[in-house]
Every structure is written in structure tokens, then in C-alpha cells.
Design an enzyme around this catalytic site. Structure first.
Site, PDB file in Angstrom:
ATOM      1  N   LYS A   1       0.783  -1.122   0.060  1.00 13.15           N
ATOM      2  CA  LYS A   1       0.034  -0.021   0.029  1.00 13.15           C
ATOM      3  C   LYS A   1       0.776   1.109   0.193  1.00 13.15           C
ATOM      4  O   LYS A   1       0.564   2.138  -0.743  1.00 13.15           O
ATOM      5  CB  LYS A   1      -0.858   0.051   1.328  1.00 13.15           C
ATOM      6  CG  LYS A   1      -1.557   1.437   1.565  1.00 13.15           C
ATOM      7  CD  LYS A   1      -2.475   1.445   2.662  1.00 13.15           C
ATOM      8  CE  LYS A   1      -1.732   1.774   4.086  1.00 13.15           C
ATOM      9  NZ  LYS A   1      -1.582   2.995   4.292  1.00 13.15           N
ATOM     10  N   ASN A   2       1.965   1.284   0.961  1.00 13.24           N
ATOM     11  CA  ASN A   2       2.659   2.548   1.234  1.00 13.24           C
ATOM     12  C   ASN A   2       3.756   2.964  -0.011  1.00 13.24           C
ATOM     13  O   ASN A   2       4.198   3.822  -0.430  1.00 13.24           O
ATOM     14  CB  ASN A   2       3.188   2.549   2.515  1.00 13.24           C
ATOM     15  CG  ASN A   2       2.164   2.600   3.476  1.00 13.24           C
ATOM     16  OD1 ASN A   2       1.017   2.940   3.398  1.00 13.24           O
ATOM     17  ND2 ASN A   2       2.690   2.169   4.764  1.00 13.24           N
TER      18      ASN A   2
ATOM     19  N   CYS B   1      -4.794   8.379   8.970  1.00 13.87           N
ATOM     20  CA  CYS B   1      -5.036   7.438  10.749  1.00 13.87           C
ATOM     21  C   CYS B   1      -4.683   8.738  11.615  1.00 13.87           C
ATOM     22  O   CYS B   1      -3.664   9.354  11.412  1.00 13.87           O
ATOM     23  CB  CYS B   1      -4.124   6.417  10.670  1.00 13.87           C
ATOM     24  SG  CYS B   1      -4.339   4.963   9.760  1.00 13.87           S
TER      25      CYS B   1
ATOM     26  N   ARG C   1       0.300  14.821  13.382  1.00 18.00           N
ATOM     27  CA  ARG C   1       1.224  14.371  12.223  1.00 18.00           C
ATOM     28  C   ARG C   1       1.630  15.522  11.565  1.00 18.00           C
ATOM     29  O   ARG C   1       1.042  15.887  10.502  1.00 18.00           O
ATOM     30  CB  ARG C   1       0.418  13.451  11.268  1.00 18.00           C
ATOM     31  CG  ARG C   1      -0.002  11.931  12.180  1.00 18.00           C
ATOM     32  CD  ARG C   1      -0.652  11.139  11.003  1.00 18.00           C
ATOM     33  NE  ARG C   1       0.079  10.547  10.301  1.00 18.00           N
ATOM     34  CZ  ARG C   1      -0.310   9.375   9.458  1.00 18.00           C
ATOM     35  NH1 ARG C   1      -1.644   9.091   9.417  1.00 18.00           N
ATOM     36  NH2 ARG C   1       0.524   8.839   8.632  1.00 18.00           N
TER      37      ARG C   1
ATOM     38  N   ASP D   1       6.269  19.732   8.797  1.00 12.99           N
ATOM     39  CA  ASP D   1       7.522  20.615   9.035  1.00 12.99           C
ATOM     40  C   ASP D   1       8.797  20.183   8.607  1.00 12.99           C
ATOM     41  O   ASP D   1       9.301  21.097   7.508  1.00 12.99           O
ATOM     42  CB  ASP D   1       7.736  20.936  10.594  1.00 12.99           C
ATOM     43  CG  ASP D   1       8.259  19.828  11.035  1.00 12.99           C
ATOM     44  OD1 ASP D   1       7.353  18.810  11.445  1.00 12.99           O
ATOM     45  OD2 ASP D   1       9.532  19.784  11.645  1.00 12.99           O
ATOM     46  N   GLN D   2       8.862  18.887   8.134  1.00 17.71           N
ATOM     47  CA  GLN D   2      10.177  18.270   7.611  1.00 17.71           C
ATOM     48  C   GLN D   2       9.795  18.417   5.897  1.00 17.71           C
ATOM     49  O   GLN D   2      10.817  18.547   5.322  1.00 17.71           O
ATOM     50  CB  GLN D   2      10.213  16.730   8.126  1.00 17.71           C
ATOM     51  CG  GLN D   2      10.922  16.970   9.400  1.00 17.71           C
ATOM     52  CD  GLN D   2      12.013  17.665   9.824  1.00 17.71           C
ATOM     53  OE1 GLN D   2      12.979  17.681   9.283  1.00 17.71           O
ATOM     54  NE2 GLN D   2      11.668  18.560  10.480  1.00 17.71           N
TER      55      GLN D   2
ATOM     56  N   ASP E   1       4.024   0.176  12.074  1.00 18.90           N
ATOM     57  CA  ASP E   1       2.289  -0.107  11.469  1.00 18.90           C
ATOM     58  C   ASP E   1       2.204  -1.774  11.906  1.00 18.90           C
ATOM     59  O   ASP E   1       1.229  -2.327  11.425  1.00 18.90           O
ATOM     60  CB  ASP E   1       2.745  -0.036   9.901  1.00 18.90           C
ATOM     61  CG  ASP E   1       2.526   1.339   9.622  1.00 18.90           C
ATOM     62  OD1 ASP E   1       3.078   1.891   8.189  1.00 18.90           O
ATOM     63  OD2 ASP E   1       2.560   2.079  10.282  1.00 18.90           O
TER      64      ASP E   1
ATOM     65  N   ARG F   1      -9.145   0.118   3.926  1.00 15.70           N
ATOM     66  CA  ARG F   1      -8.446   1.204   3.225  1.00 15.70           C
ATOM     67  C   ARG F   1      -6.859   0.317   3.215  1.00 15.70           C
ATOM     68  O   ARG F   1      -6.338   0.835   2.290  1.00 15.70           O
ATOM     69  CB  ARG F   1      -8.035   2.006   4.355  1.00 15.70           C
ATOM     70  CG  ARG F   1      -9.015   2.931   4.701  1.00 15.70           C
ATOM     71  CD  ARG F   1      -8.484   3.963   5.433  1.00 15.70           C
ATOM     72  NE  ARG F   1      -7.164   4.753   5.105  1.00 15.70           N
ATOM     73  CZ  ARG F   1      -6.513   5.573   5.641  1.00 15.70           C
ATOM     74  NH1 ARG F   1      -6.995   6.188   6.996  1.00 15.70           N
ATOM     75  NH2 ARG F   1      -5.642   6.201   5.276  1.00 15.70           N
TER      76      ARG F   1
HETATM   77  C1  EPZ Z   1       4.008   6.745   6.613  1.00 19.78           C
HETATM   78  O1  EPZ Z   1       3.407   7.855   7.132  1.00 19.78           O
HETATM   79  C2  EPZ Z   1       3.118   5.706   6.410  1.00 19.78           C
HETATM   80  N1  EPZ Z   1       1.958   6.268   5.725  1.00 19.78           N
HETATM   81  C3  EPZ Z   1       2.502   5.198   7.946  1.00 19.78           C
HETATM   82  O2  EPZ Z   1       1.893   4.141   7.575  1.00 19.78           O
HETATM   83  C4  EPZ Z   1       3.671   4.931   8.910  1.00 19.78           C
HETATM   84  O3  EPZ Z   1       3.067   4.545  10.130  1.00 19.78           O
HETATM   85  C5  EPZ Z   1       4.793   6.132   8.920  1.00 19.78           C
HETATM   86  O4  EPZ Z   1       5.095   6.282   7.587  1.00 19.78           O
HETATM   87  C6  EPZ Z   1       5.767   5.644   9.683  1.00 19.78           C
HETATM   88  O5  EPZ Z   1       6.584   4.527   8.753  1.00 19.78           O
HETATM   89  C7  EPZ Z   1       2.015   6.002   4.334  1.00 19.78           C
HETATM   90  O6  EPZ Z   1       3.258   5.755   3.754  1.00 19.78           O
HETATM   91  C8  EPZ Z   1       0.847   6.371   3.549  1.00 19.78           C
HETATM   92  P1  EPZ Z   1       6.425   9.676   8.882  1.00 19.78           P
HETATM   93  P2  EPZ Z   1       4.087   9.078   7.534  1.00 19.78           P
HETATM   94  O7  EPZ Z   1       6.545  11.022   8.290  1.00 19.78           O
HETATM   95  O8  EPZ Z   1       4.869   9.675   6.042  1.00 19.78           O
HETATM   96  C9  EPZ Z   1       7.254  12.759  12.569  1.00 19.78           C
HETATM   97  C10 EPZ Z   1       0.010   2.791   7.850  1.00 19.78           C
HETATM   98  O9  EPZ Z   1      -0.659   2.236   8.669  1.00 19.78           O
HETATM   99  N2  EPZ Z   1       7.290  13.934  11.550  1.00 19.78           N
HETATM  100  O10 EPZ Z   1       7.440   8.707   8.454  1.00 19.78           O
HETATM  101  O11 EPZ Z   1       3.094  10.331   7.920  1.00 19.78           O
HETATM  102  C11 EPZ Z   1       5.891  12.297  12.698  1.00 19.78           C
HETATM  103  O12 EPZ Z   1       5.170  12.941  13.630  1.00 19.78           O
HETATM  104  C12 EPZ Z   1       0.408   4.057   7.947  1.00 19.78           C
HETATM  105  O13 EPZ Z   1       0.123   2.236   6.594  1.00 19.78           O
HETATM  106  C13 EPZ Z   1       7.587  15.026  11.854  1.00 19.78           C
HETATM  107  O14 EPZ Z   1       7.901  15.595  13.095  1.00 19.78           O
HETATM  108  O15 EPZ Z   1       5.107   9.155   8.615  1.00 19.78           O
HETATM  109  C14 EPZ Z   1       6.419  10.729  13.389  1.00 19.78           C
HETATM  110  O16 EPZ Z   1       6.909  10.996  14.797  1.00 19.78           O
HETATM  111  C15 EPZ Z   1      -0.133   4.879   9.233  1.00 19.78           C
HETATM  112  N3  EPZ Z   1       7.474  16.070  10.975  1.00 19.78           N
HETATM  113  C16 EPZ Z   1       7.536  10.434  12.623  1.00 19.78           C
HETATM  114  O17 EPZ Z   1       8.361  11.747  11.922  1.00 19.78           O
HETATM  115  C17 EPZ Z   1       7.217  15.883   9.551  1.00 19.78           C
HETATM  116  O18 EPZ Z   1       7.262  16.560   8.761  1.00 19.78           O
HETATM  117  C18 EPZ Z   1       7.381   9.534  11.452  1.00 19.78           C
HETATM  118  O19 EPZ Z   1       6.467  10.096  10.279  1.00 19.78           O
HETATM  119  C19 EPZ Z   1       6.824  14.450   9.240  1.00 19.78           C
HETATM  120  C20 EPZ Z   1       6.767  13.527  10.275  1.00 19.78           C
END
Ligand code: EPZ
Length: 428
Positions: free
Chosen positions: A22-23, A117, A122, A125-126, A305, A397
């Protein structure tokens, strides 16, 4: 509305085909919109998040053709830099990838802040840090992220947090930027590597994906290609965990074993016997479930996940297990539902302490998000008696055909119509 009804106690046996990731698909479909030709994407999972992403791309005038339920043809040659619908964007997190795609193609993009989710904040900023470093002026007003640049120029970007989404968005914006972009502290998930492989098939010049330093040399053109998505390591891990929870033995097919090493390592700790082959894994349950501690980390650590699913398994392990959710602020909303089934779990912030019980009992529960729903299915399969799960749209989903796949493994599971109490009461 429908709900899932499970009568627990059947050991899962047999084999199951794993669908595309999916991702990976949610990053590759918007990436295809960077192309100057037609892309055919194969092994796409038939799940509602993919339908949503296709609708978002159609909103931007990308021609989307379903060749079959797992193969999609995308023609972005008449794509427009318009704003896709808010109602669609707010439903999935991956809608934010349109930011990088439109910026990469038009030097401009306007997308609504994404949904997805709900397990705490979420931030993006990055994402903004990376796109701004490439030369985009980014503002957020009225829930809309506006990004605009004269020309995107390659640069060095050091992510403060390992972020899958930010790594994807920067790759999408940088792939046609002028010069070299270096992303440090990049995400290393298999879906990041799959995205880089797809872009390179289109003619991009990306190397280092899968390590924490990804280098992207901007190119002028990206051609249309045919590409097949990698198998979903989280779906694979979910079925292995379900089999172990029921004391069964199954083979999962069409997987890449090295993508789920951290998951199989944990399942072995809990008592499973695991046999790995080139594109399949066989799991045989042990005599009992052993307690263990889990800490979620970015890849190659134990994936967040899979956290709800492994917690559901540990509710029936002998002894006390500790689960540390180190990625998300609040990914334990499902615990309340497991408690209704007799689980003994206490949560304090990002820590859950699980006292194993000998048996769960079936109950009426509600899925609070995608992986929480998977955890409740795992609990229901191993519980005594009947479990009903509401809000199953969360589960649909991310899991293609999960009811049929589990039925074929011997589970007593079906979808039933959910009585709409409001209309029932109204009708009294
Ligand atoms: C992706 O979400 C996945 N979703 C999520 O899977 C998964 O839990 C996550 O990566 C971590 O592996 C998709 O790929 C569509 P992140 P994403 O940016 O990109 C912090 C599922 O069940 N962060 O890697 O939103 C954030 O708060 C879903 O399939 C910042 O601080 O996750 C978190 O603590 C749920 N600033 C950490 O980084 C930012 O700008 C990881 O988030 C972005 C993220």
C-alpha cells in the site's frame, strides 16, 4: 454499513498470496504523474486508499484506466496544476505527495493539509523544510499548503526526523530540479527503495535509496514505463501474526523475506518457527506464546505499522511484555477495545505494559484506524466466542480481500449488515 463477525478458535492453516505494498503504491501513483508518457503500474493492491489516490489524480486531469483490479494505467500528459478536492485529500495522508509531484512538474502546487489515520499529531514541518530548501516559497493558509518556485535547485537537506513522507515529497520535487539534491537522515523503508527504483526506470538519476543518504541528480525528462509494486511487508507480517495467535501454521507467498526481517525476528522470540524461501515464508506455531519487549523504530527497526498487531498477540503470551511506540504520539487507541475482550494492558504515554492472559473472550469492538482494525481481527481469531468489529472501512483501506484470505486459511469470519441504530430508533 457492515461489520466483521468472527467466531474465534480456528487454527489458521494453508497459504495466502500477499498483495502489493500500500505505502509503495501510494507514493508511486503520484510519482507517475511526473512522467511525460503513459505509466502502467502492476501489483497494485485493490484497497480503498488506492481508489482515493486515483480519484485525486483524476481531479488533476490525469487519465486513470483500470486494466484489471491490480493494474492501473496513468496518462498524466494533460495534468493540470489545479487543487484536488478537499473532501478527498483529508481522507488520506498520502495526498500530501501531490505537493512534491506538482512542484516537481509545474514549480507550483496547492494542496490541502492531509488527513489519514489519527494517532496524534502528524506534522509536515520536515516536508516544508525540504521543499523550501529546494527553492519553493511555502505558506499555509486556510488549510491549504501553497508552494511556488521560480526554479527548483538541488541542495543538501538534513531531515531533523526520519520521515517517510518528507523523504518521498523531497524525492518527487527534486527528481527534475537543477543539480544534485542530497537527503540526509532519509527514511530507508522498502517503499522508499521501490519509489527510487520506479523513478529510475522512468529515467531519473537517484542513488542511495535504502540508506540514510539519498542522492538525486535532476533530469529533464521522465518517460512512461511499466512497473510492478513490491509485496506489502506489513500485510505479510499481519498474516504471520494472526497465524501465531491462533496456534496455526501458514505459508505466505509473493513476499520479500528481507523486507520483514524485524517482524519475523520478533515472532521467533514469541515462539514461532519461521522458514524463509526466495519469495515465501512458512510459519509454524510453537507450544506457547512467550512474552517479549517491542520498540518501534524507522526501518530496519520494528515497524510502527505492526505495533497494534503484535500487541494483540502478546495479550495471550505468558508473562509481562512491554511495547514502546517510539514513532507516534498516541498509537494505543485500540487498547480500550482489546480490554473489552479481557486483555490486561496498561498504557502510559508511549509505553504499553501487557500482562498475558490465558484467553481472550469475544466482544463487540470498534476499529479506530487501519492497523488497530487488524489487531482486533487478530484478537477475534484467537478469542473464545464471537467478536464483531465495527468501522471496518478503516481495515478496507489497507488490506485487500482480507475476509476471503482469512476464510481460505480456515477462519470463521464474515461480513454482516450493521443495524443502523439511529434509523432503528427513529423508526420506533
Ligand atoms: C508513513 O506515514 C506511513 N503512511 C505510515 O503508515 C507509517 O506509520 C509511517 O510512515 C511511519 O513508518 C504512508 O506511507 C501513507 P512519517 P508518514 O513522516 O509519512 C514525525 C499505515 O498504517 N514527522 O515517517 O506520515 C511524525 O510525527 C500508515 O500504513 C515530523 O515530525 O510518517 C512521526 O513521529 C499509518 N515532521 C515520525 O516523524 C514531519 O514533517 C514519522 O512520520 C513528518 C513526520
Amino acid at each position: 454499513m457492515q461489520k466483521i463477525c468472527i467466531t474465534g478458535g480456528n487454527k489458521l492453516r494453508g497459504s495466502v498470496e500477499i498483495s502489493g505494498a500500500k505505502n509503495a503504491a501510494l507514493a508511486i501513483l503520484p510519482a507517475a504523474a511526473l512522467s511525460d508518457g503513459v505509466c502502467r503500474i502492476e501489483n497494485v493492491p485493490a484497497i480503498s486508499d488506492i481508489n482515493l489516490m486515483c480519484k485525486l489524480l483524476q481531479d488533476l486531469n490525469v487519465k486513470v484506466k483500470m486494466i484489471n483490479k491490480n493494474t492501473i494505467e496513468l496518462d498524466p500528459r494533460n495534468i493540470q496544476c489545479s487543487i484536488a478536492s478537499y473532501d478527498l485529500m483529508r481522507n488520506i495522508r498520502a495526498s500530501c505527495y501531490l505537493l512534491g509531484t506538482l512542484l516537481g512538474r509545474f514549480n507550483e502546487s496547492n494542496v490541502y493539509l492531509p488527513g489519514g489515520c489519527d494517532f496524534g499529531t502528524r506534522p509536515i514541518d520536515q516536508h516544508i523544510k525540504g521543499l523550501s530548501a529546494l527553492g519553493a516559497k511555502c505558506t499555509i493558509d486556510g488549510g491549504l499548503i501553497r508552494a511556488k518556485s521560480e526554479k527548483l535547485k538541488g541542495t543538501n537537506i538534513y531531515l531533523d526526523v526520519v520521515s517517510v513522507g518528507a523523504t518521498v515529497n523531497i524525492m518527487l520535487a527534486a527528481v527534475k530540479a537543477e543539480g544534485m539534491t542530497i537527503i540526509e537522515n532519509a527514511a530507508k523503508e522498502p517503499h522508499i527503495v521501490d519509489l527510487a527504483n520506479f523513478l529510475n526506470c522512468m529515467g531519473a538519476d537517484i542513488f542511495g535509496a535504502g540508506t540514510d543518504v539519498i542522492k538525486i541528480k535532476g533530469v529533464k525528462k521522465l518517460r512512461g514505463v511499466t512497473y510492478s509494486i513490491i509485496p506489502d511487508q506489513i500485510e505479510a507480517g499481519t498474516y504471520l501474526t494472526a497465524a501465531l495467535a491462533t496456534g496455526g501454521e501458514i505459508t505466505i507467498k509473493n513476499v520479500t523475506p528481507r523486507h520483514l526481517e524485524s517482524i519475523t525476528a520478533k515472532l521467533k522470540e514469541i515462539g514461532a518457527k519461521i522458514y524463509e524461501y526466495s519469495d515465501s515464508i512458512r510459519l509454524i506455531s510453537g507450544e506457547k506464546l512467550k512474552k517479549c519487549n517491542v520498540k518501534t523504530m524507522p526501518h530496519p527497526g520494528f515497524p510502527t505499522d505492526m505495533q497494534p498487531q503484535i500487541a494483540a498477540l502478546l495479550t495471550q503470551a505468558e508473562g509481562t511484555s512491554i511495547v514502546n511506540e517510539a514513532v507516534w504520539d498516541n498509537r494505543f487507541r485500540y487498547v480500550e477495545e482489546l480490554r473489552r475482550m479481557g486483555a490486561n494492558i496498561s498504557v502510559d504515554g508511549r509505553l504499553a505494559v501487557i500482562e498475558g492472559v490465558s484467553e481472550l473472550t469475544g466482544a463487540a469492538v470498534k476499529a479506530t484506524d487501519l492497523r488497530a482494525g487488524a489487531a482486533l481481527i487478530i484478537a477475534g481469531l484467537s478469542a473464545k466466542g464471537e467478536t464483531t468489529i465495527e468501522n471496518i472501512s478503516h481495515i478496507e483501506r489497507g488490506y485487500e480481500n482480507i475476509i476471503e484470505k482469512l476464510k481460505n486459511l480456515g477462519a470463521d469470519i464474515k461480513k454482516i449488515k450493521q443495524i443502523d441504530y439511529e434509523s432503528e430508533v427513529a423508526g420506533l
